[in-house]
Structures are given as structure tokens and as C-alpha cells.
Scaffold this motif. Sequence first.
Motif, PDB file in Angstrom:
ATOM      1  N   VAL A 164     -12.939  26.216  46.893  1.00 27.25           N
ATOM      2  CA  VAL A 164     -12.763  24.758  46.822  1.00 27.25           C
ATOM      3  C   VAL A 164     -14.118  24.130  46.512  1.00 27.25           C
ATOM      4  O   VAL A 164     -15.159  24.599  46.985  1.00 27.25           O
ATOM      5  CB  VAL A 164     -12.169  24.215  48.138  1.00 27.25           C
ATOM      6  CG1 VAL A 164     -13.023  24.577  49.345  1.00 27.25           C
ATOM      7  CG2 VAL A 164     -11.977  22.707  48.078  1.00 27.25           C
ATOM      8  N   LEU A 165     -14.087  23.088  45.664  1.00 27.76           N
ATOM      9  CA  LEU A 165     -15.321  22.362  45.361  1.00 27.76           C
ATOM     10  C   LEU A 165     -15.044  20.870  45.256  1.00 27.76           C
ATOM     11  O   LEU A 165     -13.900  20.458  45.069  1.00 27.76           O
ATOM     12  CB  LEU A 165     -15.966  22.875  44.060  1.00 27.76           C
ATOM     13  CG  LEU A 165     -15.194  22.779  42.750  1.00 27.76           C
ATOM     14  CD1 LEU A 165     -15.263  21.374  42.144  1.00 27.76           C
ATOM     15  CD2 LEU A 165     -15.780  23.777  41.728  1.00 27.76           C
ATOM     16  N   THR A 166     -16.096  20.075  45.432  1.00 27.11           N
ATOM     17  CA  THR A 166     -16.001  18.633  45.206  1.00 27.11           C
ATOM     18  C   THR A 166     -16.912  18.284  44.042  1.00 27.11           C
ATOM     19  O   THR A 166     -18.011  18.814  43.926  1.00 27.11           O
ATOM     20  CB  THR A 166     -16.424  17.847  46.459  1.00 27.11           C
ATOM     21  OG1 THR A 166     -17.671  18.346  46.943  1.00 27.11           O
ATOM     22  CG2 THR A 166     -15.394  17.961  47.557  1.00 27.11           C
ATOM     23  N   SER A 167     -16.446  17.379  43.200  1.00 28.77           N
ATOM     24  CA  SER A 167     -17.147  17.132  41.942  1.00 28.77           C
ATOM     25  C   SER A 167     -17.080  15.651  41.595  1.00 28.77           C
ATOM     26  O   SER A 167     -16.149  14.945  41.982  1.00 28.77           O
ATOM     27  CB  SER A 167     -16.474  17.992  40.866  1.00 28.77           C
ATOM     28  OG  SER A 167     -16.878  17.605  39.577  1.00 28.77           O
ATOM     29  N   GLY A 168     -18.093  15.170  40.878  1.00 31.14           N
ATOM     30  CA  GLY A 168     -18.126  13.759  40.491  1.00 31.14           C
ATOM     31  C   GLY A 168     -18.552  12.868  41.645  1.00 31.14           C
ATOM     32  O   GLY A 168     -19.122  13.340  42.629  1.00 31.14           O
ATOM     33  N   GLY A 169     -18.288  11.581  41.540  1.00 30.16           N
ATOM     34  CA  GLY A 169     -18.647  10.647  42.607  1.00 30.16           C
ATOM     35  C   GLY A 169     -17.912  11.012  43.879  1.00 30.16           C
ATOM     36  O   GLY A 169     -16.724  11.300  43.856  1.00 30.16           O
ATOM     37  N   ASP A 170     -18.615  11.014  44.999  1.00 33.93           N
ATOM     38  CA  ASP A 170     -17.954  11.373  46.257  1.00 33.93           C
ATOM     39  C   ASP A 170     -17.089  10.230  46.752  1.00 33.93           C
ATOM     40  O   ASP A 170     -17.241   9.081  46.338  1.00 33.93           O
ATOM     41  CB  ASP A 170     -18.981  11.772  47.320  1.00 33.93           C
ATOM     42  CG  ASP A 170     -19.900  10.619  47.678  1.00 33.93           C
ATOM     43  OD1 ASP A 170     -20.267   9.856  46.766  1.00 33.93           O
ATOM     44  OD2 ASP A 170     -20.257  10.476  48.861  1.00 33.93           O
ATOM     45  N   SER A 171     -16.167  10.551  47.632  1.00 36.30           N
ATOM     46  CA  SER A 171     -15.293   9.515  48.189  1.00 36.30           C
ATOM     47  C   SER A 171     -14.884   9.906  49.593  1.00 36.30           C
ATOM     48  O   SER A 171     -14.812  11.094  49.910  1.00 36.30           O
ATOM     49  CB  SER A 171     -14.061   9.315  47.302  1.00 36.30           C
ATOM     50  OG  SER A 171     -13.162  10.385  47.436  1.00 36.30           O
ATOM     51  N   PRO A 172     -14.640   8.909  50.463  1.00 34.99           N
ATOM     52  CA  PRO A 172     -14.259   9.217  51.843  1.00 34.99           C
ATOM     53  C   PRO A 172     -12.917   9.956  51.870  1.00 34.99           C
ATOM     54  O   PRO A 172     -11.971   9.534  51.198  1.00 34.99           O
ATOM     55  CB  PRO A 172     -14.125   7.837  52.492  1.00 34.99           C
ATOM     56  CG  PRO A 172     -14.840   6.882  51.596  1.00 34.99           C
ATOM     57  CD  PRO A 172     -14.718   7.458  50.224  1.00 34.99           C
ATOM     58  N   GLY A 173     -12.842  11.017  52.602  1.00 38.80           N
ATOM     59  CA  GLY A 173     -11.624  11.826  52.654  1.00 38.80           C
ATOM     60  C   GLY A 173     -11.846  13.183  52.000  1.00 38.80           C
ATOM     61  O   GLY A 173     -11.038  14.097  52.182  1.00 38.80           O
ATOM     62  N   MET A 174     -12.927  13.340  51.243  1.00 38.21           N
ATOM     63  CA  MET A 174     -13.189  14.649  50.616  1.00 38.21           C
ATOM     64  C   MET A 174     -13.347  15.728  51.671  1.00 38.21           C
ATOM     65  O   MET A 174     -12.816  16.832  51.520  1.00 38.21           O
ATOM     66  CB  MET A 174     -14.435  14.575  49.730  1.00 38.21           C
ATOM     67  CG  MET A 174     -14.168  13.931  48.374  1.00 38.21           C
ATOM     68  SD  MET A 174     -15.611  14.059  47.282  1.00 38.21           S
ATOM     69  CE  MET A 174     -14.844  13.756  45.665  1.00 38.21           C
ATOM     70  N   ASN A 175     -14.055  15.436  52.758  1.00 39.30           N
ATOM     71  CA  ASN A 175     -14.203  16.433  53.817  1.00 39.30           C
ATOM     72  C   ASN A 175     -12.865  16.760  54.463  1.00 39.30           C
ATOM     73  O   ASN A 175     -12.597  17.921  54.783  1.00 39.30           O
ATOM     74  CB  ASN A 175     -15.188  15.936  54.885  1.00 39.30           C
ATOM     75  CG  ASN A 175     -16.628  16.129  54.465  1.00 39.30           C
ATOM     76  OD1 ASN A 175     -16.945  17.075  53.754  1.00 39.30           O
ATOM     77  ND2 ASN A 175     -17.505  15.220  54.900  1.00 39.30           N
ATOM     78  N   ALA A 176     -12.037  15.745  54.650  1.00 40.79           N
ATOM     79  CA  ALA A 176     -10.709  15.987  55.225  1.00 40.79           C
ATOM     80  C   ALA A 176      -9.894  16.879  54.297  1.00 40.79           C
ATOM     81  O   ALA A 176      -9.102  17.715  54.751  1.00 40.79           O
ATOM     82  CB  ALA A 176      -9.999  14.657  55.478  1.00 40.79           C
ATOM     83  N   ALA A 177     -10.089  16.732  52.984  1.00 41.07           N
ATOM     84  CA  ALA A 177      -9.363  17.572  52.027  1.00 41.07           C
ATOM     85  C   ALA A 177      -9.902  18.999  52.032  1.00 41.07           C
ATOM     86  O   ALA A 177      -9.135  19.968  51.980  1.00 41.07           O
ATOM     87  CB  ALA A 177      -9.450  16.965  50.627  1.00 41.07           C
ATOM     88  N   ILE A 178     -11.214  19.134  52.119  1.00 37.17           N
ATOM     89  CA  ILE A 178     -11.807  20.480  52.232  1.00 37.17           C
ATOM     90  C   ILE A 178     -11.248  21.182  53.472  1.00 37.17           C
ATOM     91  O   ILE A 178     -10.811  22.336  53.416  1.00 37.17           O
ATOM     92  CB  ILE A 178     -13.353  20.384  52.351  1.00 37.17           C
ATOM     93  CG1 ILE A 178     -13.952  19.856  51.040  1.00 37.17           C
ATOM     94  CG2 ILE A 178     -13.963  21.736  52.716  1.00 37.17           C
ATOM     95  CD1 ILE A 178     -15.419  19.429  51.155  1.00 37.17           C
ATOM     96  N   ARG A 179     -11.259  20.452  54.587  1.00 34.46           N
ATOM     97  CA  ARG A 179     -10.720  21.004  55.843  1.00 34.46           C
ATOM     98  C   ARG A 179      -9.276  21.454  55.672  1.00 34.46           C
ATOM     99  O   ARG A 179      -8.883  22.521  56.127  1.00 34.46           O
ATOM    100  CB  ARG A 179     -10.796  19.922  56.926  1.00 34.46           C
ATOM    101  CG  ARG A 179     -10.108  20.241  58.250  1.00 34.46           C
ATOM    102  CD  ARG A 179     -10.243  19.035  59.166  1.00 34.46           C
ATOM    103  NE  ARG A 179      -9.613  19.184  60.470  1.00 34.46           N
ATOM    104  CZ  ARG A 179      -8.367  18.773  60.737  1.00 34.46           C
ATOM    105  NH1 ARG A 179      -7.619  18.234  59.803  1.00 34.46           N
ATOM    106  NH2 ARG A 179      -7.879  18.926  61.968  1.00 34.46           N
ATOM    107  N   SER A 180      -8.502  20.634  54.980  1.00 37.47           N
ATOM    108  CA  SER A 180      -7.087  20.960  54.820  1.00 37.47           C
ATOM    109  C   SER A 180      -6.910  22.212  53.964  1.00 37.47           C
ATOM    110  O   SER A 180      -6.097  23.090  54.281  1.00 37.47           O
ATOM    111  CB  SER A 180      -6.357  19.775  54.195  1.00 37.47           C
ATOM    112  OG  SER A 180      -5.009  20.114  53.962  1.00 37.47           O
ATOM    113  N   VAL A 181      -7.676  22.310  52.882  1.00 37.69           N
ATOM    114  CA  VAL A 181      -7.590  23.495  52.022  1.00 37.69           C
ATOM    115  C   VAL A 181      -7.952  24.748  52.831  1.00 37.69           C
ATOM    116  O   VAL A 181      -7.232  25.752  52.812  1.00 37.69           O
ATOM    117  CB  VAL A 181      -8.528  23.344  50.797  1.00 37.69           C
ATOM    118  CG1 VAL A 181      -8.701  24.677  50.069  1.00 37.69           C
ATOM    119  CG2 VAL A 181      -7.996  22.275  49.852  1.00 37.69           C
ATOM    120  N   VAL A 182      -9.036  24.659  53.590  1.00 36.46           N
ATOM    121  CA  VAL A 182      -9.510  25.824  54.344  1.00 36.46           C
ATOM    122  C   VAL A 182      -8.523  26.212  55.441  1.00 36.46           C
ATOM    123  O   VAL A 182      -8.190  27.392  55.623  1.00 36.46           O
ATOM    124  CB  VAL A 182     -10.915  25.537  54.940  1.00 36.46           C
ATOM    125  CG1 VAL A 182     -11.341  26.639  55.906  1.00 36.46           C
ATOM    126  CG2 VAL A 182     -11.931  25.383  53.819  1.00 36.46           C
TER     127      VAL A 182
END
Lengths: 327, 327, 327, 327
Positions: free
Chosen positions: B9-27
Motif C-alpha cells: 500500500v502507498l499514498t501518493s500526491g497531496g495528502d488528505s485526512p483519512g489516509m492513515n485510516a485507509a492504510i490501517r484498514s488495508v493492513v
Amino acid sequence: MEKIKKIAVLTSGGDSPGMNAAIRSVVRTCAFYKIASVGIYRGYQGMIEGDFINLNARSVNNIINKGGTILKSARSTEFRTEEGRRKAYKHLKENEIDALVVIGGDGSFTGGVVFNQEFNFPIVGIPGTIDNDIYGTTHTLGFDTALNTAVEAIDKIRDTASSHNRLFFVEVMGRDAGFIALNAGVGAGAEEILIPEEDLGLDRMLDSLKASRKSGKSSSIVVVAEGDKTGKNVFELADYVEKNLPEYDVRVSVLGHMQRGGSPSCFDRVLASRLGVKAVELLLEGKTNLMVGLVNNKIKPTDLEKAIKGHHKIDTELLRVSDIMST
Amino acid sequence: MEKIKKIAVLTSGGDSPGMNAAIRSVVRTCAFYKIASVGIYRGYQGMIEGDFINLNARSVNNIINKGGTILKSARSTEFRTEEGRRKAYKHLKENEIDALVVIGGDGSFTGGVVFNQEFNFPIVGIPGTIDNDIYGTTHTLGFDTALNTAVEAIDKIRDTASSHNRLFFVEVMGRDAGFIALNAGVGAGAEEILIPEEDLGLDRMLDSLKASRKSGKSSSIVVVAEGDKTGKNVFELADYVEKNLPEYDVRVSVLGHMQRGGSPSCFDRVLASRLGVKAVELLLEGKTNLMVGLVNNKIKPTDLEKAIKGHHKIDTELLRVSDIMST
Amino acid sequence: MEKIKKIAVLTSGGDSPGMNAAIRSVVRTCAFYKIASVGIYRGYQGMIEGDFINLNARSVNNIINKGGTILKSARSTEFRTEEGRRKAYKHLKENEIDALVVIGGDGSFTGGVVFNQEFNFPIVGIPGTIDNDIYGTTHTLGFDTALNTAVEAIDKIRDTASSHNRLFFVEVMGRDAGFIALNAGVGAGAEEILIPEEDLGLDRMLDSLKASRKSGKSSSIVVVAEGDKTGKNVFELADYVEKNLPEYDVRVSVLGHMQRGGSPSCFDRVLASRLGVKAVELLLEGKTNLMVGLVNNKIKPTDLEKAIKGHHKIDTELLRVSDIMST
Amino acid sequence: MEKIKKIAVLTSGGDSPGMNAAIRSVVRTCAFYKIASVGIYRGYQGMIEGDFINLNARSVNNIINKGGTILKSARSTEFRTEEGRRKAYKHLKENEIDALVVIGGDGSFTGGVVFNQEFNFPIVGIPGTIDNDIYGTTHTLGFDTALNTAVEAIDKIRDTASSHNRLFFVEVMGRDAGFIALNAGVGAGAEEILIPEEDLGLDRMLDSLKASRKSGKSSSIVVVAEGDKTGKNVFELADYVEKNLPEYDVRVSVLGHMQRGGSPSCFDRVLASRLGVKAVELLLEGKTNLMVGLVNNKIKPTDLEKAIKGHHKIDTELLRVSDIMST
């Protein structure tokens, strides 16, 4: 001196969180002592125009937690003229107002002192400004709230700065005083803080930012007061760093007027309540030309003229703490 | 197709609130299905550099409420080259990664589609951007939080605007899309809202502000998207109004990057949790080249290419509501 | 049917954030269509007592961001009697009110339907309750704000839970519906969520908590709806766990009425604005006995009786997501 | 005395917002003076178990704004035994730790004093507790944040109280000290405040509530400290009022543990930074058995034993202000 039966209150100059809580306190204290209270709209300008409203204990229900000022604020050039002040005095007399509480900053107090000299009219000032630049009080009304507002905003900026390994220059309010920059800077964990009181030199900032990057910090925040001593504004500073430290991806954020608004912190509400009580009680004791302020956690009076001329010095010890913290 | 045993999993482009929650969900979803998960730092750039970290259910403890992204984000020009992408693929294979979840916006998805075409590598996208400008989802991750951040800031500005009877121009994010401006404008009770999608004309704005003042409003807020159609930036707009409506005391505030940060709202946390589950489950079902999005309150897949090419249209009905509200 | 020239609005039942934004919207929409508007204090009780106030576009300045309801709310037993309703009707007629907007929940709508049947009086309902338990809308007014309030409180509790490796039982509102518990639970990253709709069994909870501790989690949060199906209240649940899992240090927190207050989220303010416009427009079109709601992101009418009798089912898919998230 | 080369830090007792900022300050100050720092997990219990972690300036990145404590906290019964303390000492020596900073309250300091007496081990305390009940500092770490948390919660309760003309009893933390109740009560505009330090009598409260209702107040809030002097808990108080003043619709809210969490206020972050610097510098100067505190806005040392035995008296002047404010 005659007995005071009616007190007017006004807010003047830049508004700050806690002004409503102070209005409420003045009005409730009047009610407690069974004297009348009057609100004057738009500061001295409303005084000149006779824009008054009778207030009672219930008029100020549910305003302790509101930002801004229900009495509005304004700057009045007319009040700088003798004619303007005479009109104002006439309205006070017509409304049988015996004394005045002025909530505002330096400029507002200066107007009050002149007015008092001309008409021998009892005045007590409450220091209301987010800038904390008033002598005779460790905390002006609204300062604590503005710090929390600034720090919460910088926390959000830190989130995105960390995600992109960026350097942010964040401008906070404070044209002549670095109180907000210094305290919000330490509170937000800023790597550097630039204030009007000290010129740390641009080279020093570059060195510090280089060291910060080398030490493994992924993001950096530089907090800059509007009136920073370097003479460069926040955009020029950002350009300067971008040219000299090309490894940095630099962004700028100017927090602006949101720092003046918002629901006051508990600290500012309690302070406002205490200041309002003391202001009215001093007037009832026949005192005048005083400002009430927080000194060593007690509410104390200071001569208004001293408050105007004195200089509230920044605690340079905190600069040292900031330095250590950015290790 | 072989069975998927490890997902990155990766995050790309401008960051946004909730990205960490999405990383957590994927993991956590990977852990639930007993497959391995890997985090890639700094988006596609980290993929090119092999900057990976093994993650497990406990690695993502206590991040659901954090702004930013623990995996960092970056834009990668190298990933636009075939060579860059080949390096990236090599690292994925070396690490036995079978599939990829990309959290980001349009640009990030475009990179993903190209990568998939070249290497037939399974990819699912999660729309993470505050701008809400992605087809195939009514809400992108972070949009709801950014709206609350903007509205809370404008509420504070309203406090001081009301106290001084001022007109504020407030710039919010949205270079190509007016979602934030329109929703935050309605939410903050703005008198006017200027967005990239519609040119309402400067005369109309002047008329509206004149009417607003006449109707007895004490303060006015105009919310402007960065990419407003009038072609004037927020400072030029302010100048224009100040010249044409001298009765107004005009100020400008640019909310800036704080809109990207902050603890995500409950809405964004729940959305992130749901999107992450679906993204992993689609990959486990052997699907690829899809984006997961919110459609009529259900999580639905959309072809990644459609998501990129499609246009998420603004709800002009809300413009009409805004008009009525500023009566 | 005669043309509608004056519309009244009231708030009834438990208050919820966004009610003021809805009142503002109703009043401004009336002003936009050049018809008069009247506020009724304290719901149906004020209608019975003729406790009315004329409102205009300016009466609702600066209330969009205020919690509670400026019109107050109350439950009225007298309105359940025919005589009470007759008195209410008399006051409406005397004030030349042609139609009514009721902001409230199930109970308030039931009163409205009976009143409409008896007096053929046009009524439209706006679903205002934090519980989200109304058929015909995916989101009731105040639900989104209550979720954020609950999640922010639980975040704070998580801080102290993590510091002490404790297990917290947190009770949120929802006597008959688990919407708040389920969404706030997922948003706060709760290990377990207990709702009125499903009895997961106490054994299952014990197993899950055992597994959670074994997996290395340092703290645990169980979110419980007031009307949890297990039949045990939050204190009894805590006792039960303490007895059966002595390794846990258990605490209880009941979030209580703070969930009903606070400044509404941007989502609730926009929703309120849209619902108010539609409610007035339906009345102006001669419609009655409808509730306006959010259906697939559009504002749609539903028969009031259907809204009362229908059941807004919880999305059990979210229970599954919650399960996966607590891996 | 030998030169100090390594300092350990621990958090003990109930956690409070700002503890992480204090840990960061201790660690960064050590780095600044080029000495090593070690974190001890779970307070004295972790010291007994040798649960240590080496820290450096980067270990404490991005924690200044986090609630709770990254070092966890615990109460240790074993540390009350000589054997426990001997184990603890052994671990300190094995790890070549020369001095200790204890962040906590009374109980934690008592443990520290005993430990120092037995092993002549240098210790400095930082007052970390929300209760503000420590002699030698006007503000304990976390107190200011807890006040804001309490006041924001009561503001929300006020919204719903006002909407329904209700009386709320709100219990805040403070088993032995009324600092939170008194300050949060004044800050929230409570009609009555009940604290452990003064028994105002139940009759007085009834009279005050009667007067409040008669004066036209629509809602009332009574703030009660956990350890209120009346001897009745908040539910019993509510019952008592409901029986004696049937005109009131009474509700209860217990704010509970959320008061311990949350991101620290700017005040607490700055205080933590200053206290941490001073604690380390005192140890480096060879001092021991001191607590650092805020006295007249300066950081000053106090003998630890004095801090334990002394009594931080509540400012009864504020009770008088509260009285006047509820006019």
C-alpha cells in the motif's frame, strides 16, 4: 464625587476572544451591585453618535462562549478631535452615565485618558487584544485563545508538512510584538521562530535549517511574526530559503484573521470574568484612570498612562527554551 | 492467476485526512485474511527506490485519528519514465508483492494504470484527496474533514467580521473544482461563493453585496475557490470590490494548507475503513484496475480509467440553495 | 387550496445540532419567496399556548453555527389531547398561518400527522435527531455532528486508556438504534461495538477481548449503545468483564447529553440548508404530510406516515467492517 | 558528585495532557547538553522490571501535541516495598543512569523522595496531573487542557439545556481539589459550583436555583467536583433538587476520563517545554529532591518534600467572582 449609578461599557480597536465574557462580567457585576449598565456600540464612534443600549443581567446570557463582541468594535478618527469627544460626552451625560469601562488595547486607552483629562470622566480599562503587548498584565484578553487557535492550525500544517518532508513558513499575528509567535512557536514545536524583538540574522536561520535536516527531521516549521525584525515578509523569507537551501520544498501559510475569532478558552473566560468584576468595583470605589490586569495571578490595577507608555517585554528565556527544543 | 499472498500500500500526491485510516484498514484487512502487507514510503518514488516496510495489524495501532500519512507522500517524475517503472516493478517482485493499493488522486491513478498495463500488476485505487474531484465516488477521503476545517476557520473569521462590519474574501482550496468552496460556503453561511465551474460575473457579485448591505447584514463573507472562474485571484477580487463599493471595509484570508491536515472526521474514518476492506477484497477476488468509491452510500468499484477520465460534476442545486440562503 | 402566505416553523423532541441551521433555511426560503414566517417556541406546547414570534431573514443571522434551537424544544402531553390540538389550531388561524414545518423525530411527526388529519393543515417534516433512526433519509440532522462529538471524546479516552493499558466501556446515545454506536465505534477504532439491533453474545465479547490482549493491543475500547441488546447496562457489562477477565483494568464512561449539543458539522449545516429549502418549496407547491430527507445524496420527499412506520435499518456491512478492523 | 551523563525519565500516576511534551523537553534538553536519555515504561513498575528504552532527540518527534504518555503510566504497589525499590535501583545502575526525572503527582513524588533517601539517587519532579493540587506551582501540567476540555463539553450541554429549559448537574474531576470545578464552572458560566473545599450548604443551592429561575434564566448548570463537600454524589444532588424544586427538569452528566486526554493546549505545551529544560538543568547543576513549578510566571524549584506536604490552596476570590457572575 457623586455616587455612581450607571456604568457604560464599550469595546474598541481590534476585537479579541473574551471581549463578550468581559462585557458580561461588567454587566453582571453592575447588576450585582444594583446599578444600571449601558452598552455602547462600535467603540468611541458609537459614543459620539449616541448609539447606546440598556443592558441587564439577562441581556448577556449565553455570550460568555462567543467570539467577537456583541457591542461591535470600530476605530474612530472623529474621537481624536475635541469636537468628537465633546459630542461623546454630551451623549454620556444625556444618558446619565457616570463611568465608563473601555475594553481594548493601547490606542483605545489613549483615547480614554484624553477623554478623562478633558471631562474628568471616570474610566477603567480592560486589556483586550490578542497581541499581549500591554504593560501591566501578563496576559491580555484573547491572547491565550489566539495561541490555541494558532497552534491547532500549525498542528494541521505539520501533518501535511511531515507527509511531504516540507518546510513551512507560517505567519502569525503580531506587528510589534512577538508574544504570539514565540509562544505558538514553542507550542507547535517550530524549528525556528522569528519575532520583531530580536534579529537573529538570516544566516543563523539557514544554519539551523541545515542542521535540522541533517539531524533527520522530516519537516520543518518556521513561525514568523508579522513584524519580524529581519525586515523581510514571510514570502520573501521563503524565497530566500528556497534559493539558499534548494534541498527544501518550501511553502507559506498566513494564518490571518481567524486568530482574532473563535470561542474563548477557559483561561480567557475566567480572566474576563475577574477583570470585569474588578473594573466595576474600582469605579464604585471612586477610582479612575486605571487598567485592570493579571499580575502574578492576581487582578491588579495599573495607571492607565503607565499601561500605555510602559513596555510589556517578551520573556527571552522562552527564546532559549525554543532553541533547546529544536535540538 | 496466482493466489495473492502479499499486498503493498502507498499514498501518493497531496495528502488528505483519512489516509492513515485507509492504510490501517488495508493492513488490518490483510491480517484478517491472513496475508502479508507492506508499506511503501513516499508513493511511487519509494517504490522505485525500494523503500518498503513490513506491516502487521499492530503496526497501524492508534493511527486512525492522525492526519497526514505515516507512509509519507511524494510526486515522482521518475515514475513517468519507463525505466523508473521498471525499477519499481523489480522491487515489488524482489519483495514478493502480488498486488498494490494506491491511495491518492487522479495523477496517482494514471501512474497506476500505466504500470498495470506494462507489467500486468494488480492494482486497486482508493480516492484520497480533499478536493472531491474524482469520478466514481460521491466523497473522496478527506473531503468531509477539509470542509469542517474550512468552516471552523470561517466561523472564526465571521466573529471578527461581524464585530467590525467587514467584508472578508476567504480563499479555500480547489484549483479545478469548487466542491470545497461550495459546501464550505453554504456551511459557513457565505454571502457569495465563487467557483471554477461557473462564472457568475463580477457585476452580479457587486449587486449581491450591495443588496446584502442594504438588507441590514452587518458582515459579509465571500468564499472563493483557488481556481475561481473570474480569472481574478482573491486579492484582486478584494481590490475590485473595495474600488467599486467603498462603503465596504475589505479583508482577505487565504486558508491554505491547514485544510489538508488535522484529525479526520468520523465520516472520513468510517469511509476509509470501508474503502480499505473493499480494496483488499477486490484484489483477493482477482480483480484489478479498479477504484473503490462511495456510490449511494455503498462501496462500489469503478474502472480506474473511467475514474480518471470521468468528471465528477458539482451539484448545481447547491448553488441555488446558496443563493436562497443569502437572502 | 388557497395560496400560502405565511409559514410557521417549530422544533420538537430532543434537540440536535443543525436545528438552528434548518430554522434559518426555512425562514430565508420564505423570505426568498416573499412569504412571511413565524417561529413557534417550545414545539407543540408553544403552539397550544400561542407562543409565536415573527421572523424575517435577519432574525436568523449568525445562527447557522449554533447548537441547540433558538425556538426551544419541548414534549407536550397536552398536544396528545384533541382539546390541546384544537387550541393549537385556533392560534395558527388567529395568526393567519397557512402551513407548518416540524423539525423533530418520530414522535413529533406522529403529532403532526394527527393534527393534519383533524384540521387538514399542511405540514412538512424535517428529520432532526442525532439518533438517525428515521425512515426516508440516510442521515438525520445532527447525526453527523454527534458522531464527531462522540469520536473526539473517545479519542481523548483512548489517550488515557493507552497510557494505562486499560479497557474502557463507553456508552453513547441510541436507545433503540445503534447508528451512533456503530459509526462512532468504527470511527474511534473500537475493539467491540454493542448495539440494540444485534445480540452478539457476551461470550463472543470476552473471546474478542482475550484475543485483542493476546495480539498485543495495549488498550481496548468497547462502545455500547444505551439500548444494547445484551440487556446489561454499561456498568453491568464492565463488572461482568472485570469478573471474567481479571487481567483487565476496566473503566466506564457515559458520554451523555454533550452528544446533543455543539456547533453543527459542515455536513449538517449543508443538509439543514437543503432540507429547509425543499420543505418550504413543497408546501408552496401545495404538498403536505411529507418528510424531506436525504436519499442517495438528493433531497427527496417521503410520506410522513411511511417515515413514522418505516424502519431505518442499520447497515450490517459496517458490523463486518468493524470486525475486520479489530483484527 | 560525579558528572551526570545519562538521565532517565518516567511518567507515573494518572496521565495528563502535556506529559509527552514534557518527555520531549527532557530528552531534547539532554541532547542539547550532549548527555544520554532513557525512557522508563510504566512508571516505577517499569523501573523495577528494567523496562527501559534509549531515547534521542528524534525519538520524540511529533509527540508535543499528543495526549497520554508514550512511556505509559502505572501505579506500582511493589515500589512501596524496599525490595521493589532495590530492584529498581539495580536496573538504573546496570543501565548507567545517573539521575531521574519523575513526571507525576503527589504519590509519585513521595515514591521519589523515599527512593532518593535510600539510594541517594538524584531526582527532580515535574508536576503532571490535571487536578492542579500540588504545592509549588500555580499550574500543574494538564490542568489548562482539562479546563478547556471540560468547558467545551459543558458548552455543548448548555446548548441542549437551553433548548429544553433544563437544569444539568455536571460532574468534573477533582476528588480532593476543586480547581477544575471552580475554573471550569466560571468558564462555562455555571449557576452554581460545588467543591470539596467549601460546604456552601444545600439550602443555599436551592435558594440560588430558585432565584436563577425567577430572574428569567432558561437553563441552569451546576458544576460539581467529584469530591464535593456536601457528601452527596452528583446523582443524589440531582434527586435532592428534583424533589425540592419540582419546577426543574433535572439531568446529570459525568464528564469522566475524557478530561485526562486530548491534545494539550498551547499553555500546557509551553509549560511542559519550560519545566523539562529546568528539570534537566537542575540535575546537571547537581541539585536533587526538587520539583520544578510555575511561580509568578517563572519556573522555580521547590523542595520535593514541601511540594508533597504543602497544600495548594484554591483562590476563594474566584468563588466570589462566580457568585457575582451568576447574578
